[in-house]
Design an enzyme around this catalytic site. Sequence first.
Site, short mmCIF file in Angstrom:
data_model
loop_
_atom_site.label_atom_id
_atom_site.label_comp_id
_atom_site.label_asym_id
_atom_site.label_seq_id
_atom_site.Cartn_x
_atom_site.Cartn_y
_atom_site.Cartn_z
N ARG A 7 59.19 76.93 52.38
CA ARG A 7 59.91 75.71 52.76
C ARG A 7 59.79 75.41 54.26
O ARG A 7 59.65 74.25 54.66
CB ARG A 7 61.38 75.87 52.35
CG ARG A 7 62.25 74.67 52.63
CD ARG A 7 63.66 74.88 52.10
NE ARG A 7 63.76 74.61 50.69
CZ ARG A 7 64.01 73.40 50.18
NH1 ARG A 7 64.16 72.36 50.97
NH2 ARG A 7 64.09 73.22 48.88
N ARG A 50 64.69 65.73 49.33
CA ARG A 50 64.51 67.12 49.79
C ARG A 50 65.41 67.35 50.99
O ARG A 50 65.63 66.42 51.79
CB ARG A 50 63.07 67.39 50.24
CG ARG A 50 62.04 67.10 49.21
CD ARG A 50 61.94 68.23 48.20
NE ARG A 50 61.03 67.85 47.14
CZ ARG A 50 60.95 68.47 45.98
NH1 ARG A 50 61.72 69.51 45.73
NH2 ARG A 50 60.12 68.07 45.06
N HIS A 55 73.20 58.07 51.51
CA HIS A 55 73.62 58.91 50.38
C HIS A 55 74.53 58.09 49.46
O HIS A 55 75.45 57.41 49.94
CB HIS A 55 74.38 60.13 50.91
CG HIS A 55 74.79 61.07 49.81
ND1 HIS A 55 73.90 61.91 49.18
CD2 HIS A 55 75.99 61.27 49.21
CE1 HIS A 55 74.53 62.60 48.25
NE2 HIS A 55 75.80 62.22 48.24
N GLY A 86 72.75 70.80 57.60
CA GLY A 86 73.44 71.02 56.33
C GLY A 86 72.97 70.03 55.27
O GLY A 86 72.06 69.23 55.48
N ASP A 127 73.78 66.82 53.45
CA ASP A 127 74.60 65.60 53.51
C ASP A 127 75.85 65.80 54.38
O ASP A 127 76.95 65.32 54.04
CB ASP A 127 75.01 65.16 52.09
CG ASP A 127 73.79 64.87 51.22
OD1 ASP A 127 72.80 64.34 51.75
OD2 ASP A 127 73.83 65.21 50.02
C1 GAR Z 1 69.47 55.77 46.93
O1 GAR Z 1 70.59 55.48 46.14
C2 GAR Z 1 69.80 56.86 47.92
O2 GAR Z 1 71.11 56.79 48.41
C3 GAR Z 1 69.62 58.08 47.08
O3 GAR Z 1 68.44 57.82 46.35
C4 GAR Z 1 68.37 56.41 46.09
C5 GAR Z 1 66.99 55.93 46.47
O4 GAR Z 1 66.76 54.64 46.03
N1 GAR Z 1 69.52 59.26 47.87
C6 GAR Z 1 70.06 60.42 47.51
O5 GAR Z 1 70.59 60.62 46.43
C7 GAR Z 1 69.90 61.53 48.53
N2 GAR Z 1 70.78 62.62 48.24
P1 GAR Z 1 65.44 53.84 46.51
O6 GAR Z 1 64.27 54.82 46.36
O7 GAR Z 1 65.33 52.69 45.57
O8 GAR Z 1 65.65 53.43 47.93
#
Ligand code: GAR
Length: 205
Positions: free
Chosen positions: A62, A88, A104, A138, A140
Site C-alpha cells: 500500500r 481508497r 463524503h 485517518g 474520513d
Molecule cells: C460520492 O457520493 C462521494 O461522496 C462518494 O462516492 C460518490 C462518488 O460519486 N465517496 C465516498 O463514499 C468516499 N468514502 P461520483 O463518482 O459520481 O462523483
Amino acid sequence: MVVLISGTGSNMAALLDAAKDPAYGAGIVAVGADREGTRGIALAREAGVPVFTVPFRDYTDRARWNADLAERIGEHAPDLVVSAGFMRILGPEVVGRYTAVNIHPALLPSFPGAHAVRDALAHGVRVTGTTIHFLDEGVDSGPIIDQVAVPVEDDDDESSLHERIKAVERRMLVDTVGRLSREGWTIDGRKVRFGRADRTEQSVA
Ligand code: GAR
C-alpha cells in the site's frame, strides 16, 4: 487541482463544468484514478483533461502504491488535490505532500468509510447528508469545511438516497472549491492562500 476518482465521476464533471467560467478561480490540471475503464475516466478524456491511473490491484504494498500515486500527482504540480468519489484511503505519502479535500456522503463524524449511505439507512437516521473536509491520515477524519443535510424519505433505498445526496454534493463541492481557490482558508489561525507560486501564510489574528 488534480481530481481523484474511482467511479462515475459526476462530482468531477461538475467541477469541470464550473471551471469553464474563468471567474471560477480553479481548474482541473489532471484526473487520477485507481482503476481503468470507468465512466469518470471516459468523461475526463472526452473533456480533453489529462488522465493517469495507478491501479491499486497491481500493488501488494500500500505504501508503494501511495508513493507512486503521489509521484503521478506531482507531475501536474497541483495546488489542491480533490478526492471526489475516490474509494481508497490515502496515506501520508499523499496527504503529507499535498493539501487535499475529500467529499463524503454522510454527516461526518457519523458513518465514515466506504458504505456511508447504506450504513446511515441501516441505522434508521431521518437526516443524513454530505461533508467536505480536509484530508488527514485517518479515515474520513480531517477538519470539516462544510456540510449539507439531506432528509431520508420513507421509501428511500440506498440508490435513491445516494442520488439525492450526490445532487447536493455536486453543488457543495463546486461552491467550496471555488471559495477556497478565491479566498484561501484558515488553519490554526493562519490564513493559507491558494496558489503554488505565490502561496503565502499570514497570521489572521
Ligand atoms: C460520492 O457520493 C462521494 O461522496 C462518494 O462516492 C460518490 C462518488 O460519486 N465517496 C465516498 O463514499 C468516499 N468514502 P461520483 O463518482 O459520481 O462523483
